[in-house]
Scaffold this motif. Structure first.
Motif: not given
Length: 82
Positions: A19-23
């Motif tokens: 997910q883009p929101s997770q590093p």
């Protein structure tokens, strides 16, 4: 048309659970790419991408941007053998 290795990686990232929101580390990204290809196959990753663009283009485009950016970054990072 045959794409590049980076295209292939981007398609696998798109199909992955990342997910883009997770590093994410390079090792985690490579593991996700490997898992997506194992689960869907190369053609399945492309088919999933096409389906998403057809059904949800408003979310597919940002996800593909994320996938391309990550694939470009991974091109500079060697895959790590598990």
């Amino acid at each position: 048309m045959i794409g590049t290795v980076t295209d292939f990686v981007a398609e696998a990232v798109f199909a992955s659970s990342l997910q883009p929101s997770q590093p994410v580390t390079a090792a985690e990204a490579w593991a996700a790419v490997t898992a997506a290809v194992a689960r869907y196959g190369a053609q399945g990753c492309v088919e999933l991408l096409a389906t998403e663009y057809g059904e949800r283009p408003e979310t597919a485009a940002p996800r593909m941007r994320f996938a391309r950016e990550l694939a470009d970054a991974l091109a500079l990072t060697p895959a790590v053998a598990a």
